[in-house]
Design a protein around this motif. Structure first.
Motif, mmCIF file in Angstrom:
data_model
loop_
_atom_site.group_PDB
_atom_site.id
_atom_site.type_symbol
_atom_site.label_atom_id
_atom_site.label_comp_id
_atom_site.label_asym_id
_atom_site.label_seq_id
_atom_site.Cartn_x
_atom_site.Cartn_y
_atom_site.Cartn_z
ATOM 1 N N ASN A 99 38.049 36.065 55.104
ATOM 2 C CA ASN A 99 37.002 35.394 54.367
ATOM 3 C C ASN A 99 36.140 36.013 53.411
ATOM 4 O OD1 ASN A 99 38.392 33.028 55.414
ATOM 5 N ND2 ASN A 99 37.010 32.810 57.169
ATOM 6 N N GLU A 100 35.604 37.016 53.964
ATOM 7 C CA GLU A 100 34.721 37.781 53.241
ATOM 8 C C GLU A 100 35.211 38.305 51.934
ATOM 9 O OE1 GLU A 100 31.715 41.593 53.858
ATOM 10 O OE2 GLU A 100 32.068 40.288 55.469
ATOM 11 N N ALA A 101 36.652 38.949 52.180
ATOM 12 C CA ALA A 101 37.238 39.559 51.312
ATOM 13 C C ALA A 101 37.535 38.491 50.034
ATOM 14 C CB ALA A 101 38.394 40.332 51.626
ATOM 15 N N ARG A 102 38.051 37.236 50.434
ATOM 16 C CA ARG A 102 38.315 36.147 49.661
ATOM 17 C C ARG A 102 36.956 35.827 48.673
ATOM 18 N NH1 ARG A 102 41.909 32.679 53.691
ATOM 19 N NH2 ARG A 102 43.723 33.776 53.353
ATOM 20 N N GLU A 103 35.972 35.657 49.448
ATOM 21 C CA GLU A 103 34.773 35.388 48.684
ATOM 22 C C GLU A 103 34.332 36.432 47.568
ATOM 23 O OE1 GLU A 103 31.752 34.908 51.841
ATOM 24 O OE2 GLU A 103 32.796 32.893 52.561
ATOM 25 N N GLN A 104 34.440 37.598 48.155
ATOM 26 C CA GLN A 104 34.149 38.750 47.236
ATOM 27 C C GLN A 104 34.961 38.821 45.940
ATOM 28 O OE1 GLN A 104 34.120 42.364 49.669
ATOM 29 N NE2 GLN A 104 32.232 41.888 50.458
ATOM 30 N N GLN A 105 36.632 38.456 46.258
ATOM 31 C CA GLN A 105 37.489 38.334 45.358
ATOM 32 C C GLN A 105 36.964 37.544 44.473
ATOM 33 O OE1 GLN A 105 41.173 37.498 46.541
ATOM 34 N NE2 GLN A 105 42.271 38.249 44.806
ATOM 35 N N GLU A 106 36.652 36.279 44.850
ATOM 36 C CA GLU A 106 36.332 35.138 43.882
ATOM 37 C C GLU A 106 35.146 35.253 43.117
ATOM 38 O OE1 GLU A 106 35.825 31.515 46.482
ATOM 39 O OE2 GLU A 106 37.940 31.563 47.065
ATOM 40 N N TYR A 107 34.082 36.004 43.804
ATOM 41 C CA TYR A 107 32.884 36.483 42.972
ATOM 42 C C TYR A 107 33.324 37.435 41.917
ATOM 43 C CZ TYR A 107 28.555 38.549 42.201
ATOM 44 O OH TYR A 107 27.363 39.279 41.327
ATOM 45 N N ALA A 108 34.034 38.405 42.154
ATOM 46 C CA ALA A 108 34.762 39.434 41.353
ATOM 47 C C ALA A 108 35.461 38.832 40.149
ATOM 48 C CB ALA A 108 35.594 40.460 41.867
ATOM 49 N N ARG A 111 32.889 37.011 38.033
ATOM 50 C CA ARG A 111 32.145 37.901 37.104
ATOM 51 C C ARG A 111 32.890 38.457 36.048
ATOM 52 N NH1 ARG A 111 26.820 39.229 37.627
ATOM 53 N NH2 ARG A 111 27.309 41.400 37.053
#
Length: 178
Positions: A99-108, A111
């Motif tokens: 989930n954290e990786a997905r959130e970071q991916q979505e954030y990236a 950006r």
């Protein structure tokens, strides 16, 4: 000598006057039988004591085995439960990491999209600026005072033709960015 069939077969008491047994020999045989019986009784008692000891030891060993089996079963159950807990915890951590990786991916992605949008806007502004400068430059080549030349001089280029060509070039540059 043991009290067995061979022992009793070996007893020969002389009969005195075909009526009586020799008392000394009979007493000797009885004494020997008594000694053998006492030895057998002592051996029997000793063997019973050993049997009682062995039975007690067997009982203790049986209890120890039952206790060991119970402890083994408890250990296996605890180990299985611990393994289940560890697996559940690992699965939970895995889900959290995913989930954290997905959130970071979505954030990236957001950006990058914002960055791309800004770059695109900057490029479009630069193209518009270059287009304006180009038009200004070309228009400077054909001053507006000379309206005859702007209208389409024979063999010449009009200002409207120049503006349309510059717009076409800008559109082509813009389409290459997308």
């Amino acid at each position: 000598m043991a009290l067995d069939k061979e022992y009793f077969d070996s007893i020969h008491i002389d009969i005195v006057k075909k009526k009586y047994y020799n008392a000394n020999k009979v007493e000797a045989v009885f004494e020997d039988i008594r000694n053998q019986a006492e030895a057998l009784n002592e051996e029997n008692k000793r063997m019973r004591d050993q049997l009682d000891t062995l039975n007690g030891t067997r009982f203790e060993i049986g209890n120890a085995i039952l206790t060991a089996q119970t402890v083994y079963k408890e250990l296996v159950d605890k180990a299985n439960q611990r393994a289940k807990n560890i697996i559940a915890e690992a699965e939970q951590q895995r889900d959290e990491i995913i989930n954290e990786a997905r959130e970071q991916q979505e954030y990236a992605v957001q950006r990058v999209e914002r960055c791309y949008s800004r770059i695109k806007e900057q490029h479009m502004a630069a193209i518009d600026s270059i287009n304006a400068e180009w038009q200004e430059f070309l228009c400077g080549l054909y001053p507006e005072d000379e309206e005859q030349q702007l209208e389409a001089p024979a063999g010449g280029i009009s200002q409207k033709n120049i503006e349309s060509k510059v717009d076409a070039i800008a559109r082509e540059l813009f389409s290459g960015i997308e």
